[in-house]
Design a protein around this motif. Structure first.
Motif, PDB file in Angstrom:
ATOM      1  N   LEU A   1       0.846  -1.190   0.000  1.00 35.42           N
ATOM      2  CA  LEU A   1       0.000   0.000   0.000  1.00 35.42           C
ATOM      3  C   LEU A   1       0.883   1.243   0.000  1.00 35.42           C
ATOM      4  CD1 LEU A   1      -2.755   1.423   0.252  1.00 35.42           C
ATOM      5  CD2 LEU A   1      -2.551   1.164   2.743  1.00 35.42           C
ATOM      6  N   ASP A   2       0.659   2.118  -0.974  1.00 33.63           N
ATOM      7  CA  ASP A   2       1.479   3.308  -1.160  1.00 33.63           C
ATOM      8  C   ASP A   2       0.584   4.545  -1.134  1.00 33.63           C
ATOM      9  OD1 ASP A   2       3.781   4.771  -1.575  1.00 33.63           O
ATOM     10  OD2 ASP A   2       4.288   3.827  -3.489  1.00 33.63           O
ATOM     11  N   TYR A   3       1.205   5.697  -0.996  1.00 36.11           N
ATOM     12  CA  TYR A   3       0.501   6.978  -0.932  1.00 36.11           C
ATOM     13  C   TYR A   3       0.828   7.795  -2.173  1.00 36.11           C
ATOM     14  CZ  TYR A   3       5.229   8.153   0.357  1.00 36.11           C
ATOM     15  OH  TYR A   3       6.590   8.256   0.339  1.00 36.11           O
ATOM     16  N   GLU A   4      -0.087   8.695  -2.537  1.00 38.75           N
ATOM     17  CA  GLU A   4       0.148   9.684  -3.599  1.00 38.75           C
ATOM     18  C   GLU A   4      -0.693  10.914  -3.262  1.00 38.75           C
ATOM     19  OE1 GLU A   4      -0.447   8.337  -7.579  1.00 38.75           O
ATOM     20  OE2 GLU A   4       0.862   6.582  -7.360  1.00 38.75           O
TER      21      GLU A   4
ATOM     22  N   GLU B   1      -4.130   9.253  -3.192  1.00 38.08           N
ATOM     23  CA  GLU B   1      -4.513   8.271  -4.203  1.00 38.08           C
ATOM     24  C   GLU B   1      -3.800   6.957  -3.920  1.00 38.08           C
ATOM     25  OE1 GLU B   1      -4.942   6.222  -7.563  1.00 38.08           O
ATOM     26  OE2 GLU B   1      -3.439   7.684  -8.205  1.00 38.08           O
ATOM     27  N   GLY B   2      -4.219   6.331  -2.792  1.00 33.78           N
ATOM     28  CA  GLY B   2      -3.564   5.117  -2.326  1.00 33.78           C
ATOM     29  C   GLY B   2      -3.591   4.005  -3.362  1.00 33.78           C
ATOM     30  N   THR B   3      -2.485   3.274  -3.432  1.00 30.95           N
ATOM     31  CA  THR B   3      -2.266   2.313  -4.515  1.00 30.95           C
ATOM     32  C   THR B   3      -1.649   1.029  -3.964  1.00 30.95           C
ATOM     33  OG1 THR B   3      -1.837   4.131  -6.052  1.00 30.95           O
ATOM     34  CG2 THR B   3      -1.039   1.959  -6.703  1.00 30.95           C
ATOM     35  N   ILE B   4      -2.134  -0.104  -4.419  1.00 32.62           N
ATOM     36  CA  ILE B   4      -1.470  -1.386  -4.138  1.00 32.62           C
ATOM     37  C   ILE B   4      -0.492  -1.632  -5.284  1.00 32.62           C
ATOM     38  CG2 ILE B   4      -1.763  -3.848  -3.691  1.00 32.62           C
ATOM     39  CD1 ILE B   4      -2.938  -2.038  -1.521  1.00 32.62           C
ATOM     40  N   ARG B   5       0.784  -1.341  -5.038  1.00 33.56           N
ATOM     41  CA  ARG B   5       1.762  -1.262  -6.121  1.00 33.56           C
ATOM     42  C   ARG B   5       1.925  -2.574  -6.887  1.00 33.56           C
ATOM     43  NH1 ARG B   5       2.176   3.794  -7.688  1.00 33.56           N
ATOM     44  NH2 ARG B   5       2.668   5.177  -5.959  1.00 33.56           N
ATOM     45  N   ASP B   6       1.986  -3.690  -6.187  1.00 37.50           N
ATOM     46  CA  ASP B   6       2.198  -4.941  -6.905  1.00 37.50           C
ATOM     47  C   ASP B   6       1.084  -5.212  -7.906  1.00 37.50           C
ATOM     48  OD1 ASP B   6       4.573  -5.437  -5.659  1.00 37.50           O
ATOM     49  OD2 ASP B   6       3.836  -7.054  -4.367  1.00 37.50           O
ATOM     50  N   TRP B   7      -0.109  -4.749  -7.600  1.00 38.63           N
ATOM     51  CA  TRP B   7      -1.254  -5.040  -8.469  1.00 38.63           C
ATOM     52  C   TRP B   7      -1.306  -4.123  -9.690  1.00 38.63           C
ATOM     53  CZ3 TRP B   7      -5.865  -8.256  -7.933  1.00 38.63           C
ATOM     54  CH2 TRP B   7      -5.664  -9.309  -7.038  1.00 38.63           C
ATOM     55  N   VAL B   8      -0.587  -3.016  -9.696  1.00 39.19           N
ATOM     56  CA  VAL B   8      -0.544  -2.220 -10.928  1.00 39.19           C
ATOM     57  C   VAL B   8       0.387  -2.872 -11.955  1.00 39.19           C
ATOM     58  CG1 VAL B   8      -1.053  -0.056  -9.723  1.00 39.19           C
ATOM     59  CG2 VAL B   8       1.327  -0.649 -10.229  1.00 39.19           C
ATOM     60  N   ARG B   9       1.115  -3.880 -11.539  1.00 37.20           N
ATOM     61  CA  ARG B   9       2.049  -4.569 -12.433  1.00 37.20           C
ATOM     62  C   ARG B   9       1.478  -5.887 -12.957  1.00 37.20           C
ATOM     63  NH1 ARG B   9       5.352  -3.323  -7.669  1.00 37.20           N
ATOM     64  NH2 ARG B   9       6.455  -1.349  -8.017  1.00 37.20           N
ATOM     65  N   HIS B  10       0.216  -6.130 -12.710  1.00 34.25           N
ATOM     66  CA  HIS B  10      -0.378  -7.406 -13.134  1.00 34.25           C
ATOM     67  C   HIS B  10      -0.588  -7.500 -14.634  1.00 34.25           C
ATOM     68  CE1 HIS B  10      -2.240  -9.080  -9.148  1.00 34.25           C
ATOM     69  NE2 HIS B  10      -0.943  -8.911  -9.086  1.00 34.25           N
ATOM     70  N   ALA B  11      -0.578  -6.382 -15.327  1.00 35.14           N
ATOM     71  CA  ALA B  11      -0.800  -6.398 -16.770  1.00 35.14           C
ATOM     72  C   ALA B  11       0.139  -5.398 -17.423  1.00 35.14           C
ATOM     73  CB  ALA B  11      -2.258  -6.062 -17.095  1.00 35.14           C
ATOM     74  N   LYS B  12       0.281  -5.485 -18.725  1.00 35.92           N
ATOM     75  CA  LYS B  12       1.282  -4.683 -19.410  1.00 35.92           C
ATOM     76  C   LYS B  12       0.956  -3.197 -19.381  1.00 35.92           C
ATOM     77  CE  LYS B  12       3.974  -4.497 -23.683  1.00 35.92           C
ATOM     78  NZ  LYS B  12       4.206  -5.116 -25.005  1.00 35.92           N
ATOM     79  N   PHE B  13      -0.307  -2.828 -19.608  1.00 33.51           N
ATOM     80  CA  PHE B  13      -0.667  -1.419 -19.709  1.00 33.51           C
ATOM     81  C   PHE B  13      -1.712  -0.980 -18.688  1.00 33.51           C
ATOM     82  CE2 PHE B  13       0.434  -2.638 -24.154  1.00 33.51           C
ATOM     83  CZ  PHE B  13       1.613  -1.904 -24.238  1.00 33.51           C
TER      84      PHE B  13
ATOM     85  N   GLY C   1       6.250   6.021  -1.953  1.00 34.64           N
ATOM     86  CA  GLY C   1       7.028   5.028  -1.221  1.00 34.64           C
ATOM     87  C   GLY C   1       7.708   3.997  -2.085  1.00 34.64           C
ATOM     88  N   ALA C   2       7.113   3.658  -3.227  1.00 32.26           N
ATOM     89  CA  ALA C   2       7.677   2.632  -4.102  1.00 32.26           C
ATOM     90  C   ALA C   2       9.016   3.044  -4.685  1.00 32.26           C
ATOM     91  CB  ALA C   2       6.697   2.319  -5.238  1.00 32.26           C
ATOM     92  N   ARG C   3       9.309   4.343  -4.703  1.00 33.25           N
ATOM     93  CA  ARG C   3      10.524   4.825  -5.366  1.00 33.25           C
ATOM     94  C   ARG C   3      11.728   4.897  -4.441  1.00 33.25           C
ATOM     95  NH1 ARG C   3       9.293   3.270 -10.227  1.00 33.25           N
ATOM     96  NH2 ARG C   3       7.156   3.893 -10.718  1.00 33.25           N
ATOM     97  N   PHE C   4      11.555   4.534  -3.172  1.00 29.36           N
ATOM     98  CA  PHE C   4      12.701   4.471  -2.267  1.00 29.36           C
ATOM     99  C   PHE C   4      13.377   3.104  -2.387  1.00 29.36           C
ATOM    100  CE2 PHE C   4      10.158   7.847  -0.482  1.00 29.36           C
ATOM    101  CZ  PHE C   4      11.088   8.742   0.029  1.00 29.36           C
ATOM    102  N   ASP C   5      14.607   3.023  -1.957  1.00 29.55           N
ATOM    103  CA  ASP C   5      15.363   1.782  -1.978  1.00 29.55           C
ATOM    104  C   ASP C   5      15.896   1.506  -0.571  1.00 29.55           C
ATOM    105  OD1 ASP C   5      16.681  -0.499  -2.711  1.00 29.55           O
ATOM    106  OD2 ASP C   5      18.339   0.534  -3.733  1.00 29.55           O
ATOM    107  N   PRO C   6      15.266   0.594   0.173  1.00 28.31           N
ATOM    108  CA  PRO C   6      14.106  -0.215  -0.195  1.00 28.31           C
ATOM    109  C   PRO C   6      12.827   0.607  -0.147  1.00 28.31           C
ATOM    110  CG  PRO C   6      14.705  -0.637   2.074  1.00 28.31           C
ATOM    111  CD  PRO C   6      15.765   0.279   1.538  1.00 28.31           C
ATOM    112  N   PRO C   7      11.738   0.115  -0.744  1.00 28.51           N
ATOM    113  CA  PRO C   7      10.485   0.866  -0.744  1.00 28.51           C
ATOM    114  C   PRO C   7       9.978   1.141   0.673  1.00 28.51           C
ATOM    115  CG  PRO C   7      10.402  -0.919  -2.341  1.00 28.51           C
ATOM    116  CD  PRO C   7      11.644  -1.135  -1.522  1.00 28.51           C
TER     117      PRO C   7
END
Length: 283
Positions: A123-126, A157-169, A250-256
């Motif tokens: 879960l990420d924030y925007e 605009e909270g986002t479940i990051r892994d799930w935005v990668r489930h498809a190509k576009f 949050g996804a853009r930090f290393d580690p996220p």
């Protein structure tokens, strides 16, 4: 004046927010059942006049999404230059804006927890500014776009990051988990271009500044967003456009740095206010 939708004593109201509490106005305007109806009728000035004559009616309340059941919630993605660079794909600024829909059920109100689902914990924030359409239209010219805005509010605009990668576009499934984002706490009537053109946005997690930028750096300014979107779909009163988030999610930090239960997220914009939420796990 700050206009709200809220619940109290098992009932839902719209009204005006004050430092002392809420002024219920919906009982005075039965012709407008919800804030969406108020906006469609151009009724915000009437609410302001009525609020000036009334005392606080509720000091114990819960914020709801300011505009219930909008016909459309459209989000603009990757709309700041540094945000585009985060993708590290060597691409130049895009020719056209990225868009995706969100459903009303994916948002909760201010002061309420964002819900982290058991299926995935990314879960990420925007933090973003959201505009509410007051005057509908199709093929709206950019130079006239601000005439179609009724009010401004804030969005996480909270986002479940892994799930935005489930498809190509497709990012829709990562953007629409129930109660994963928030809108609010209130609507501020849009009366002056400077409210957007001079706005600064900041997102904090547990007091740490994660996002900070100026809306005037958007790759696709809000005037262009309204013009572009209204080219292919008719905008109607109550529609919400969520205008884009700066770098620093949050996804853009290393580690996220993903959100966890107990975190406090604040999205603040000068002239609009602060949207504050916590995080809880789904039970």
């Amino acid at each position: 004046m700050r206009f709200v939708t809220y619940s109290a004593n098992g009932e839902t109201y719209y009204g005006a927010a004050t430092d002392a509490g809420m002024i219920a106005l919906s009982p005075d305007f039965p012709q407008w059942p919800t804030m969406r109806d108020v906006i469609a009728a151009g009724g915000l000035p009437d609410l302001e006049t009525a609020a000036q004559r009334k005392e606080v009616t509720h000091s114990d309340f819960t914020y709801e999404i300011p505009v219930p059941n909008p016909e459309k919630i459209l989000c603009v993605g990757v709309n700041f230059p540094d945000r585009n660079a985060e993708y590290k794909d060597g691409s130049a600024a895009p020719k056209h804006m990225s868009l995706f829909p969100r459903f009303p059920r994916s948002f909760t109100g201010a002061g309420r927890p964002l819900i982290r689902p058991p299926e995935n914990h990314t879960l990420d924030y925007e933090g973003e500014v959201a505009i509410v359409i007051g005057k509908g239209g199709r093929r709206i010219a950019a130079e006239n776009a601000y005439d179609h805005i009724a009010a401004l509010t804030l969005c996480n605009e909270g986002t479940i990051r892994d799930w935005v990668r489930h498809a190509k576009f497709n990012v829709t499934q990562g953007k629409n988990w129930d109660n994963s984002g928030s809108i609010g706490p209130w609507l501020v009537p849009f009366t002056d271009a400077a409210q957007l053109d001079d706005a600064q946005i900041e997102t904090r997690v547990n007091g740490e500044v994660r996002q900070s930028d100026s809306l005037n750096r958007m790759m696709f300014p809000i005037r262009e967003e309204i013009a572009y979107i209204s080219t292919f779909t008719t905008l109607v009163p109550g529609d919400i456009i969520i205008t884009g988030t700066p770098t620093g999610a949050g996804a853009r930090f290393d580690p996220p740095k993903y959100l966890a239960p107990g975190d406090v997220i604040e999205v603040e914009v000068n002239g609009i206010g602060t949207l504050r939420n916590t995080v809880e796990d789904e039970t």
